[in-house]
Design an enzyme around this catalytic site. Sequence first.
Site, PDB file in Angstrom:
ATOM      1  N   LYS A 189      42.392  34.522  35.502  1.00  0.00           N
ATOM      2  CA  LYS A 189      43.007  35.290  36.592  1.00  0.00           C
ATOM      3  C   LYS A 189      42.790  36.772  36.322  1.00  0.00           C
ATOM      4  O   LYS A 189      43.388  37.349  35.427  1.00  0.00           O
ATOM      5  CB  LYS A 189      44.519  35.006  36.711  1.00  0.00           C
ATOM      6  CG  LYS A 189      44.990  35.301  38.098  1.00  0.00           C
ATOM      7  CD  LYS A 189      46.158  36.194  38.342  1.00  0.00           C
ATOM      8  CE  LYS A 189      46.512  37.439  37.706  1.00  0.00           C
ATOM      9  NZ  LYS A 189      46.129  38.670  38.436  1.00  0.00           N
ATOM     10  N   GLU A 264      47.049  41.071  23.857  1.00  0.00           N
ATOM     11  CA  GLU A 264      46.398  42.345  23.531  1.00  0.00           C
ATOM     12  C   GLU A 264      46.962  43.375  24.496  1.00  0.00           C
ATOM     13  O   GLU A 264      46.694  43.315  25.699  1.00  0.00           O
ATOM     14  CB  GLU A 264      44.873  42.206  23.665  1.00  0.00           C
ATOM     15  CG  GLU A 264      44.324  41.230  22.639  1.00  0.00           C
ATOM     16  CD  GLU A 264      42.801  41.095  22.655  1.00  0.00           C
ATOM     17  OE1 GLU A 264      42.162  41.654  23.552  1.00  0.00           O
ATOM     18  OE2 GLU A 264      42.274  40.425  21.756  1.00  0.00           O
ATOM     19  N   CYS A 298      42.483  50.965  26.602  1.00  0.00           N
ATOM     20  CA  CYS A 298      43.640  50.663  25.750  1.00  0.00           C
ATOM     21  C   CYS A 298      43.514  51.350  24.394  1.00  0.00           C
ATOM     22  O   CYS A 298      44.498  51.754  23.800  1.00  0.00           O
ATOM     23  CB  CYS A 298      43.779  49.163  25.570  1.00  0.00           C
ATOM     24  SG  CYS A 298      42.278  48.393  24.923  1.00  0.00           S
ATOM     25  N   GLU A 398      51.975  55.518  27.258  1.00  0.00           N
ATOM     26  CA  GLU A 398      50.558  55.361  27.587  1.00  0.00           C
ATOM     27  C   GLU A 398      50.312  55.904  28.996  1.00  0.00           C
ATOM     28  O   GLU A 398      50.847  55.384  29.965  1.00  0.00           O
ATOM     29  CB  GLU A 398      50.219  53.863  27.530  1.00  0.00           C
ATOM     30  CG  GLU A 398      48.755  53.584  27.650  1.00  0.00           C
ATOM     31  CD  GLU A 398      48.448  52.086  27.614  1.00  0.00           C
ATOM     32  OE1 GLU A 398      49.220  51.286  28.181  1.00  0.00           O
ATOM     33  OE2 GLU A 398      47.418  51.720  27.018  1.00  0.00           O
TER      34      GLU A 398
HETATM   35  P1  NDP Z   1      49.013  44.662  33.644  1.00  0.00           P
HETATM   36  O1  NDP Z   1      49.870  44.203  32.517  1.00  0.00           O
HETATM   37  O2  NDP Z   1      49.669  45.317  34.794  1.00  0.00           O
HETATM   38  O3  NDP Z   1      48.191  43.462  34.244  1.00  0.00           O
HETATM   39  C1  NDP Z   1      47.326  42.674  33.454  1.00  0.00           C
HETATM   40  C2  NDP Z   1      47.167  41.318  34.101  1.00  0.00           C
HETATM   41  O4  NDP Z   1      48.394  40.604  34.061  1.00  0.00           O
HETATM   42  C3  NDP Z   1      46.777  41.389  35.564  1.00  0.00           C
HETATM   43  O5  NDP Z   1      45.874  40.332  35.808  1.00  0.00           O
HETATM   44  C4  NDP Z   1      48.103  41.186  36.257  1.00  0.00           C
HETATM   45  O6  NDP Z   1      47.949  40.722  37.555  1.00  0.00           O
HETATM   46  C5  NDP Z   1      48.737  40.150  35.367  1.00  0.00           C
HETATM   47  N1  NDP Z   1      50.192  40.063  35.448  1.00  0.00           N
HETATM   48  C6  NDP Z   1      51.080  41.031  35.761  1.00  0.00           C
HETATM   49  N2  NDP Z   1      52.341  40.541  35.687  1.00  0.00           N
HETATM   50  C7  NDP Z   1      52.239  39.234  35.317  1.00  0.00           C
HETATM   51  C8  NDP Z   1      53.192  38.180  35.070  1.00  0.00           C
HETATM   52  N3  NDP Z   1      54.501  38.394  35.165  1.00  0.00           N
HETATM   53  N4  NDP Z   1      52.720  36.965  34.710  1.00  0.00           N
HETATM   54  C9  NDP Z   1      51.397  36.747  34.571  1.00  0.00           C
HETATM   55  N5  NDP Z   1      50.456  37.692  34.807  1.00  0.00           N
HETATM   56  C10 NDP Z   1      50.872  38.928  35.161  1.00  0.00           C
HETATM   57  O7  NDP Z   1      47.904  45.591  32.958  1.00  0.00           O
HETATM   58  P2  NDP Z   1      46.809  46.453  33.717  1.00  0.00           P
HETATM   59  O8  NDP Z   1      45.941  45.563  34.521  1.00  0.00           O
HETATM   60  O9  NDP Z   1      47.515  47.601  34.352  1.00  0.00           O
HETATM   61  O10 NDP Z   1      45.915  46.960  32.493  1.00  0.00           O
HETATM   62  C11 NDP Z   1      46.189  48.106  31.783  1.00  0.00           C
HETATM   63  C12 NDP Z   1      46.924  47.781  30.487  1.00  0.00           C
HETATM   64  O11 NDP Z   1      46.135  46.886  29.708  1.00  0.00           O
HETATM   65  C13 NDP Z   1      47.156  48.987  29.619  1.00  0.00           C
HETATM   66  O12 NDP Z   1      48.453  48.950  29.098  1.00  0.00           O
HETATM   67  C14 NDP Z   1      46.134  48.798  28.506  1.00  0.00           C
HETATM   68  O13 NDP Z   1      46.471  49.459  27.312  1.00  0.00           O
HETATM   69  C15 NDP Z   1      46.110  47.327  28.363  1.00  0.00           C
HETATM   70  N6  NDP Z   1      44.890  46.909  27.705  1.00  0.00           N
HETATM   71  C16 NDP Z   1      44.950  46.437  26.417  1.00  0.00           C
HETATM   72  C17 NDP Z   1      43.790  46.101  25.738  1.00  0.00           C
HETATM   73  C18 NDP Z   1      43.849  45.552  24.362  1.00  0.00           C
HETATM   74  O14 NDP Z   1      42.851  44.979  23.943  1.00  0.00           O
HETATM   75  N7  NDP Z   1      44.928  45.710  23.624  1.00  0.00           N
HETATM   76  C19 NDP Z   1      42.470  46.263  26.365  1.00  0.00           C
HETATM   77  C20 NDP Z   1      42.531  46.744  27.718  1.00  0.00           C
HETATM   78  C21 NDP Z   1      43.699  47.055  28.347  1.00  0.00           C
HETATM   79  P3  NDP Z   1      48.120  41.775  38.766  1.00  0.00           P
HETATM   80  O15 NDP Z   1      47.346  42.984  38.385  1.00  0.00           O
HETATM   81  O16 NDP Z   1      47.531  41.060  39.908  1.00  0.00           O
HETATM   82  O17 NDP Z   1      49.581  42.024  38.889  1.00  0.00           O
END
Ligand code: NDP
Length: 497
Positions: A189, A264, A298, A398
Site C-alpha cells: 500500500k 522505519e 528521513c 522533523e
Molecule cells: P506517513 O506515516 O504519513 O505515511 C506512511 C504510510 O502509512 C502511507 O502509506 C500512509 O497512507 C500510511 N498510513 C497512515 N496512517 C496509517 C494507519 N493508521 N494505518 C496504516 N497505514 C497508515 O508518512 P509519510 O508518507 O508522510 O512519509 C514521511 C515520513 O516517513 C517521515 O517521517 C520520514 O522520516 C519517514 N521515513 C522514514 C524512513 C526510514 O527509513 N526510517 C525512510 C523514508 C521516510 P496515507 O498516506 O494514504 O495516509
Amino acid sequence: MTQTADQQRLEHRDFGRDVLHVIDGEAVPSADGRTFESVDPHTGRVWARVAEGGAEDVRRAVAAARRAFDEGPWPRMSADERGKLMHALADAVHDRREEIAQAETRDMGKPITESRTFDLPRVERNLRFFADWLRMSEAEVFPATKHLTYSRYEPKGVVTAISPWNFPLMLGSWKIAPALAFGNTAILKPAEQSPVTATMLGELAAEVLPPGVLNVVQGFGPDAAGEYLVASPDVDLVTFTGESTTGKAIMANAAPTLKGLSLELGGKSPNIVFADADLDLAVAGTLKGIFKNQGEVCLAGSRLLLERPIYDEFMERLIAGAKALPIGDPLDPATQIGPMVTAEHRDRVVGFLESGTADGAVRLGGGVPSDPALADGFYVEPTIIEGLPADHRCVRDEIFGPALVVSPFDGEAEALERANDTPYGLAAMVWTTNLSRAHRVAASVRAGLVWVNCFFVRDLRTPFGGAKLSGVGREGGVHSRDFFTEAKTVTVELDGM
Ligand code: NDP
C-alpha cells in the site's frame, strides 16, 4: 535521453492517467468504484485518478495473497526458480525505467535526475540483490554427540508493506524484494500522495510472477486500506516506513493479532563537522545531506553542528553552495530542488520556517520562492537558520523539507551532547580527519546509521533502521531474512531412543 526530448516532454504533460489496484494478477478498480486524485506538485493540477481501496478491496487482496501463499507455487519454488523470476521483474522495471522515473517525478516532485540516477537504479538493485541473496543465504548446523540440530528459515506468510511518499518505489521495493525473495506473498500500500509507480510495479509483476504473489492496494491510511491491511488476521507481518506517530498507531493496531513488525520511522539527524574536517568534502556532503530530494529524506542531516573555529567560513561556503542549487520544474534535468509533495506539506514546512524566522536568524531562504514560474507549484526555498534554542520546534521536530538549523559547538563532548539531544535516532554524519575521533564519535552517537566523511552510502547487506523514535527492528541482508522468515529449529536424535 537528450535535453531536447526532456524539454518536449515538459511541454506535453499528459493528464488523466487512471491508476488501479493490482489484485490476484489483475489491474482492477475499487469494488465500490471510488477514486481519489493525485496532484502534480509542480503544476498544482490533477494528473492521475486513483482507485481508492476500501474494506472489500483489502479483503480481496489479502485473500489472493493468502491463496498464493497457502496453495500457490511461490513459497514452494526453489531459491533458483524464485530468484530467476525476481530478476525477470527487475528486467521488466529496467525496460520501463524512463517511464517509471517520469511518473515518480510527476507524482511527488522529486527531480527527474534523482529519479533516473538514484530511485530507479535502486528499485532494480533491491530486486536483484534479494533475488541473489536468497540463493546465497545460509542456515546453521549445531553438531553434538547425540543430537544433530539445524535451523531452517521458512517464509512467514502474507506480508503487508506500507510505504511513504518520499522515495515511493525505492522504499516500496525495499520491502517487497526481501518479502518475496524469502517466499512470502505481499500486499503493497503506497502513500496516497505518490500512488502511481506502485501500480506500475504491480502490473509488471502480474506479467512475470504467479497471480496473488504481489498485490497493490491503493488508498488512504487511517480508518481505510492501510489500517485494514494491518489489522487483518490473515496478514502475518507488517513492514512500515513512515512517520513515528503513524508507527505508534500501526503498532497498536497490530497488537491484537500479535503480528511481527518492522518500523522505519522519522529522523532529525545531526551532521557534525569538526574543525579538522576536509571542508570541501563536508560542505558538499552537508548540501546533499539536507537538500537531496528537497529535504524530504528521513535520513536528512537536518541539524548542522559546526565546531566554532570553522563556523563562519563553513557557513559562507554552505550558503554559496545552497544558493547555486537550481530550483524548479522537477521534470527539467537541471533541477536539484523540486516542489514539496503537496500543498498541505508545503504549508506545514512554511509554518516551521515562520516560527524559525521569528525566533532565530535566517541566513538563507525562509519562505516560498518569488519566481512567478513556480507560483502554481508547492515550492519552498532552501533555508538555513541559525541561533535557535535547543528546545525550539525547528530543532527538535522533523520538518521534512529543505530546511537546515545550525549551531556552533566547542569540542567533542559538546558535539555529542547536542547530537544526542533528540527523541530520534536514525542517522548521524561526522566530518573529521582524526581517525580516532571518527570512531569515538561513531560509537557514542545513538543512531542506527553513522556516516563518516560521506552520506547516503548504502550497502544492502548492512542493517538499516533507527534507534529511539526512529524505528523498531532492522532490515537489510541477514536482518531482512530474520524479519521475513520464521526460524525453525530441527533436532534429530542420532543415538536411537
Ligand atoms: P506517513 O506515516 O504519513 O505515511 C506512511 C504510510 O502509512 C502511507 O502509506 C500512509 O497512507 C500510511 N498510513 C497512515 N496512517 C496509517 C494507519 N493508521 N494505518 C496504516 N497505514 C497508515 O508518512 P509519510 O508518507 O508522510 O512519509 C514521511 C515520513 O516517513 C517521515 O517521517 C520520514 O522520516 C519517514 N521515513 C522514514 C524512513 C526510514 O527509513 N526510517 C525512510 C523514508 C521516510 P496515507 O498516506 O494514504 O495516509
